[in-house]
Design an enzyme around this catalytic site. Structure first.
Site, PDB file in Angstrom:
ATOM      1  N   CYS A 126       0.837  -1.200   0.000  1.00 50.59           N
ATOM      2  CA  CYS A 126       0.000   0.000   0.000  1.00 50.59           C
ATOM      3  C   CYS A 126       0.873   1.252   0.000  1.00 50.59           C
ATOM      4  O   CYS A 126       0.677   2.166  -0.820  1.00 50.59           O
ATOM      5  CB  CYS A 126      -0.913  -0.022   1.225  1.00 50.59           C
ATOM      6  N   CYS A 207      -1.328   8.380   6.938  1.00 50.76           N
ATOM      7  CA  CYS A 207      -2.635   8.008   6.403  1.00 50.76           C
ATOM      8  C   CYS A 207      -3.573   7.619   7.542  1.00 50.76           C
ATOM      9  O   CYS A 207      -3.143   7.094   8.578  1.00 50.76           O
ATOM     10  CB  CYS A 207      -2.492   6.843   5.428  1.00 50.76           C
ATOM     11  N   CYS A 210      -3.583   3.978   9.238  1.00 52.00           N
ATOM     12  CA  CYS A 210      -2.333   3.543   9.859  1.00 52.00           C
ATOM     13  C   CYS A 210      -1.788   4.535  10.872  1.00 52.00           C
ATOM     14  O   CYS A 210      -0.608   4.506  11.213  1.00 52.00           O
ATOM     15  CB  CYS A 210      -1.285   3.263   8.779  1.00 52.00           C
ATOM     16  N   CYS A 233       7.415   4.319   5.958  1.00 48.10           N
ATOM     17  CA  CYS A 233       6.546   4.015   4.820  1.00 48.10           C
ATOM     18  C   CYS A 233       7.320   3.404   3.660  1.00 48.10           C
ATOM     19  O   CYS A 233       6.748   2.682   2.842  1.00 48.10           O
ATOM     20  CB  CYS A 233       5.813   5.267   4.361  1.00 48.10           C
TER      21      CYS A 233
END
EC number: 1.8.4.10
Length: 240
Positions: A126, A207, A210, A233
């Protein structure tokens, strides 16, 4: 004997990053930025900002030197609306004139994550298509990029150098040596607005799926990918 003229580009970047780090690593953040923005990479450097809880410090320093500096913002499609509002507020407050917004490729989204649930099954994938791939596109044409990481955040950031190699580019971490108290003091001294979610207990914001609140005494980034071993990330984990 090592011949810099015939060395691969990545090797040249490593050498130059080491040289620059030796020259600027003991300077205050503002002077590091001035050396990079106005001297070493004039016109060839971008600033990557999440417009998170501490982002205003770096952006304020950049704006004081050159408000036309390109600011790269990765809109993943899953950010808090408060982050988008904060971006707009800081852009207006600081007079930033070149914020460049990059989003995930629509084809990647349709192929990999049409239901927007990939974060729940493969968080690295993702992040890969929502952040890593867009950043690679955003940095095309830049010889260097600047970000706001700091050593006090711990984990992979604990031993940050001020300048480091990042593939075929230079990466600059001008705030690396600042601690949390110095960040707070800068906000106060320059009357900078806080991220709207900070007062609700969010100390580091990415995000929505998360990111969680942090409790008093927890590390600044404890709320990111809570319950997993993930701490980055991926945009700061590229090979050098």
């Amino acid at each position: 004997m090592f011949d810099l003229m015939t060395a691969p580009e990545n090797a040249k970047v490593k050498v130059r990053a080491s040289e620059l780090n030796g020259l600027v690593s003991y300077l205050p953040p503002q002077e590091v930025l001035r050396a990079i923005l106005a001297e070493e990479f004039e016109g060839g450097v971008g600033v990557v900002s999440s417009f998170g809880t501490e982002s205003a410090v770096l952006l304020h320093m950049v704006a004081e030197i050159d408000p036309t500096t390109p600011i790269v913002f990765l809109d993943t499609g899953m950010l808090f609306p408060e982050t988008l509002a904060y971006r707009d507020e800081l852009q207006k407050r600081l007079g930033l004139t070149d914020i460049r917004v990059f989003t995930p490729d629509p084809e990647d989204h349709a192929r990999l994550d049409p239901e927007d649930m990939l974060w729940s099954t493969d968080v690295d994938a993702c992040c890969g298509y929502r952040k890593v791939a867009p950043l690679a596109k955003a940095l095309e044409g830049f010889g260097a990029w600047i970000n706001g990481r700091k050593r006090y955040h711990g984990d992979t950031r604990a031993n940050l150098t001020v300048v480091e190699p990042d593939g075929d580019r230079i990466k600059v971490n001008p705030l690396a040596t600042l601690d949390g108290q110095e960040i707070q003091s800068y906000f106060i001294a320059h009357h900078l607005p806080l991220h709207p979610l900070q007062k609700l207990g969010f100390s580091s914001i990415g995000c929505m799926p998360c990111t969680s609140r942090t409790a008093p005494g927890e590390a600044a980034r404890a709320g990111r990918w809570r319950g997993s071993a993930k701490t980055e990330c991926g945009i700061h984990l590229s090979e050098v």
